[in-house]
Motif scaffolding. Structure first.
Motif, PDB file in Angstrom:
ATOM      1  N   ILE A  36       0.838  -1.199   0.000  1.00 54.69           N
ATOM      2  CA  ILE A  36       0.000   0.000   0.000  1.00 54.69           C
ATOM      3  C   ILE A  36       0.877   1.253   0.000  1.00 54.69           C
ATOM      4  O   ILE A  36       0.551   2.247  -0.658  1.00 54.69           O
ATOM      5  CB  ILE A  36      -0.962  -0.015   1.200  1.00 54.69           C
ATOM      6  CG1 ILE A  36      -1.926  -1.206   1.087  1.00 54.69           C
ATOM      7  CG2 ILE A  36      -1.756   1.289   1.276  1.00 54.69           C
ATOM      8  CD1 ILE A  36      -2.813  -1.419   2.300  1.00 54.69           C
ATOM      9  N   PHE A  39       1.742   2.645  -3.321  1.00 55.87           N
ATOM     10  CA  PHE A  39       0.763   3.428  -4.079  1.00 55.87           C
ATOM     11  C   PHE A  39       1.077   4.927  -4.030  1.00 55.87           C
ATOM     12  O   PHE A  39       0.387   5.721  -4.679  1.00 55.87           O
ATOM     13  CB  PHE A  39      -0.645   3.170  -3.560  1.00 55.87           C
ATOM     14  CG  PHE A  39      -1.131   1.757  -3.768  1.00 55.87           C
ATOM     15  CD1 PHE A  39      -0.614   0.974  -4.797  1.00 55.87           C
ATOM     16  CD2 PHE A  39      -2.083   1.197  -2.933  1.00 55.87           C
ATOM     17  CE1 PHE A  39      -1.050  -0.330  -4.987  1.00 55.87           C
ATOM     18  CE2 PHE A  39      -2.530  -0.106  -3.123  1.00 55.87           C
ATOM     19  CZ  PHE A  39      -2.003  -0.876  -4.152  1.00 55.87           C
ATOM     20  N   SER A  57     -12.486   5.040  -3.963  1.00 50.57           N
ATOM     21  CA  SER A  57     -11.215   5.152  -4.667  1.00 50.57           C
ATOM     22  C   SER A  57     -10.119   4.466  -3.844  1.00 50.57           C
ATOM     23  O   SER A  57     -10.357   4.033  -2.706  1.00 50.57           O
ATOM     24  CB  SER A  57     -10.858   6.629  -4.857  1.00 50.57           C
ATOM     25  OG  SER A  57     -10.641   7.239  -3.586  1.00 50.57           O
ATOM     26  N   VAL A  58      -8.908   4.412  -4.395  1.00 46.76           N
ATOM     27  CA  VAL A  58      -7.772   3.899  -3.632  1.00 46.76           C
ATOM     28  C   VAL A  58      -7.557   4.754  -2.388  1.00 46.76           C
ATOM     29  O   VAL A  58      -7.316   4.238  -1.289  1.00 46.76           O
ATOM     30  CB  VAL A  58      -6.496   3.873  -4.501  1.00 46.76           C
ATOM     31  CG1 VAL A  58      -5.259   3.583  -3.652  1.00 46.76           C
ATOM     32  CG2 VAL A  58      -6.621   2.838  -5.617  1.00 46.76           C
ATOM     33  N   CYS A  61      -9.991   3.847   0.304  1.00 41.86           N
ATOM     34  CA  CYS A  61      -9.641   2.582   0.971  1.00 41.86           C
ATOM     35  C   CYS A  61      -8.554   2.792   2.012  1.00 41.86           C
ATOM     36  O   CYS A  61      -8.633   2.267   3.134  1.00 41.86           O
ATOM     37  CB  CYS A  61      -9.179   1.550  -0.063  1.00 41.86           C
ATOM     38  SG  CYS A  61     -10.481   0.968  -1.178  1.00 41.86           S
ATOM     39  N   HIS A 186      -9.187  -5.008   1.887  1.00 43.48           N
ATOM     40  CA  HIS A 186      -9.173  -3.756   1.136  1.00 43.48           C
ATOM     41  C   HIS A 186      -7.960  -3.637   0.228  1.00 43.48           C
ATOM     42  O   HIS A 186      -8.011  -2.904  -0.779  1.00 43.48           O
ATOM     43  CB  HIS A 186      -9.283  -2.578   2.090  1.00 43.48           C
ATOM     44  CG  HIS A 186     -10.664  -2.446   2.658  1.00 43.48           C
ATOM     45  ND1 HIS A 186     -11.735  -2.001   1.905  1.00 43.48           N
ATOM     46  CD2 HIS A 186     -11.164  -2.745   3.883  1.00 43.48           C
ATOM     47  CE1 HIS A 186     -12.829  -2.008   2.644  1.00 43.48           C
ATOM     48  NE2 HIS A 186     -12.511  -2.463   3.848  1.00 43.48           N
ATOM     49  N   GLN A 189      -9.271  -5.087  -2.791  1.00 40.36           N
ATOM     50  CA  GLN A 189     -10.146  -4.107  -3.433  1.00 40.36           C
ATOM     51  C   GLN A 189      -9.329  -3.081  -4.218  1.00 40.36           C
ATOM     52  O   GLN A 189      -9.685  -2.719  -5.353  1.00 40.36           O
ATOM     53  CB  GLN A 189     -10.997  -3.401  -2.377  1.00 40.36           C
ATOM     54  CG  GLN A 189     -11.964  -2.371  -2.949  1.00 40.36           C
ATOM     55  CD  GLN A 189     -12.764  -1.669  -1.856  1.00 40.36           C
ATOM     56  OE1 GLN A 189     -12.600  -1.938  -0.669  1.00 40.36           O
ATOM     57  NE2 GLN A 189     -13.637  -0.774  -2.270  1.00 40.36           N
ATOM     58  N   MET A 190      -8.223  -2.612  -3.631  1.00 34.01           N
ATOM     59  CA  MET A 190      -7.390  -1.627  -4.321  1.00 34.01           C
ATOM     60  C   MET A 190      -6.742  -2.216  -5.572  1.00 34.01           C
ATOM     61  O   MET A 190      -6.644  -1.548  -6.611  1.00 34.01           O
ATOM     62  CB  MET A 190      -6.334  -1.077  -3.358  1.00 34.01           C
ATOM     63  CG  MET A 190      -6.911  -0.121  -2.321  1.00 34.01           C
ATOM     64  SD  MET A 190      -5.650   0.619  -1.241  1.00 34.01           S
ATOM     65  CE  MET A 190      -5.699  -0.520   0.149  1.00 34.01           C
ATOM     66  N   ARG A 191      -6.297  -3.447  -5.486  1.00 32.36           N
ATOM     67  CA  ARG A 191      -5.729  -4.097  -6.678  1.00 32.36           C
ATOM     68  C   ARG A 191      -6.759  -4.154  -7.794  1.00 32.36           C
ATOM     69  O   ARG A 191      -6.440  -3.948  -8.971  1.00 32.36           O
ATOM     70  CB  ARG A 191      -5.267  -5.507  -6.321  1.00 32.36           C
ATOM     71  CG  ARG A 191      -4.041  -5.592  -5.429  1.00 32.36           C
ATOM     72  CD  ARG A 191      -3.823  -7.021  -5.041  1.00 32.36           C
ATOM     73  NE  ARG A 191      -2.736  -7.218  -4.088  1.00 32.36           N
ATOM     74  CZ  ARG A 191      -2.647  -8.266  -3.272  1.00 32.36           C
ATOM     75  NH1 ARG A 191      -3.600  -9.199  -3.295  1.00 32.36           N
ATOM     76  NH2 ARG A 191      -1.639  -8.384  -2.446  1.00 32.36           N
ATOM     77  N   ILE A 193      -9.283  -2.109  -8.264  1.00 26.83           N
ATOM     78  CA  ILE A 193      -9.475  -0.762  -8.813  1.00 26.83           C
ATOM     79  C   ILE A 193      -8.408  -0.448  -9.847  1.00 26.83           C
ATOM     80  O   ILE A 193      -8.694   0.064 -10.947  1.00 26.83           O
ATOM     81  CB  ILE A 193      -9.462   0.285  -7.676  1.00 26.83           C
ATOM     82  CG1 ILE A 193     -10.670   0.115  -6.756  1.00 26.83           C
ATOM     83  CG2 ILE A 193      -9.428   1.709  -8.249  1.00 26.83           C
ATOM     84  CD1 ILE A 193     -10.615   0.975  -5.496  1.00 26.83           C
TER      85      ILE A 193
END
Length: 200
Positions: A36, A39, A57-58, A61, A186, A189-191, A193
């Motif tokens: 994370i 990012f 959005s990222v 999250c 999460h 989830q971000m991956r 997105i």
């Protein structure tokens, strides 16, 4: 015995001791922090891009992880202060409340079960990007400190309540497991997105 996300702990005849669970959680928490944290390379447009107005959005999250972990800091600290030294050599025992909360964040059920986020854990409508990653790393560092402390005491001998639902009580080992597994959910989830066709 290595820690894995997909294992059904309650169906196992040879459930691992809490010491192994905590060690696995520490490894996974460090992985979350690295991935994370990576990012940071994303632009503001990419961090705030949403698949739809009702989706996160990222940045949402990440802000949500901070909002989820921070209220647990004081209860975990107080519980660890009360805990007795221990080897954590027994299998993890989860209360009914702990099981319910764990199942609500289980990454294996991310596409099958949607849970409503309590208001106190919701991200800001527009997360503050200049401070986002500093706040994230601070939150991760504090959670890591509590995981390390939990390895030195009887992490099943003291309990905490969910900051959002005080009737939900569970031992410290369960609380830490829920927080780290919630992060994994999460991160997935971000991956997703980042992999969407419309992502800038």
């Amino acid at each position: 015995m290595p820690y894995t996300w997909g294992r059904n702990w309650f169906a196992m005849a040879d459930k691992p001791p809490v010491s192994d669970v905590l060690a696995g959680l520490l490894t996974d928490l460090d992985r979350h922090t690295r991935e994370i944290g990576g990012f940071m390379r994303l632009t503001s447009e990419q961090l705030t891009w949403r698949p739809s107005p009702l989706k996160w959005s990222v940045a949402h999250c990440i802000d949500h992880l901070i909002a989820q972990n921070t209220p647990y800091e004081k209860p975990l600290t107080l519980a660890l202060d009360r805990a007795h030294p221990g080897k954590n050599d027994r299998p993890l025992r989860m209360s009914l409340a702990g099981r319910l909360l764990y199942n609500s964040v289980d990454p294996a059920l991310i596409d099958k079960r949607k849970s409503r986020t309590p208001p106190m854990f919701r991200p800001a409508p527009e997360p503050d990007l200049p401070t986002l990653f500093d706040r994230f790393h601070t939150s991760q560092h504090r959670l890591r400190d509590r995981l390390v402390r939990a390895q030195e005491v009887d992490a099943q001998g003291v309990r905490v309540s969910s900051p959002a639902m005080w009737l939900f009580r569970f031992n410290v080992a369960t609380a830490l497991r829920i927080l780290v597994v919630h992060e994994e959910r999460h991160l997935i989830q971000m991956r997703k997105i980042l992999a969407l066709p419309g992502f800038p």
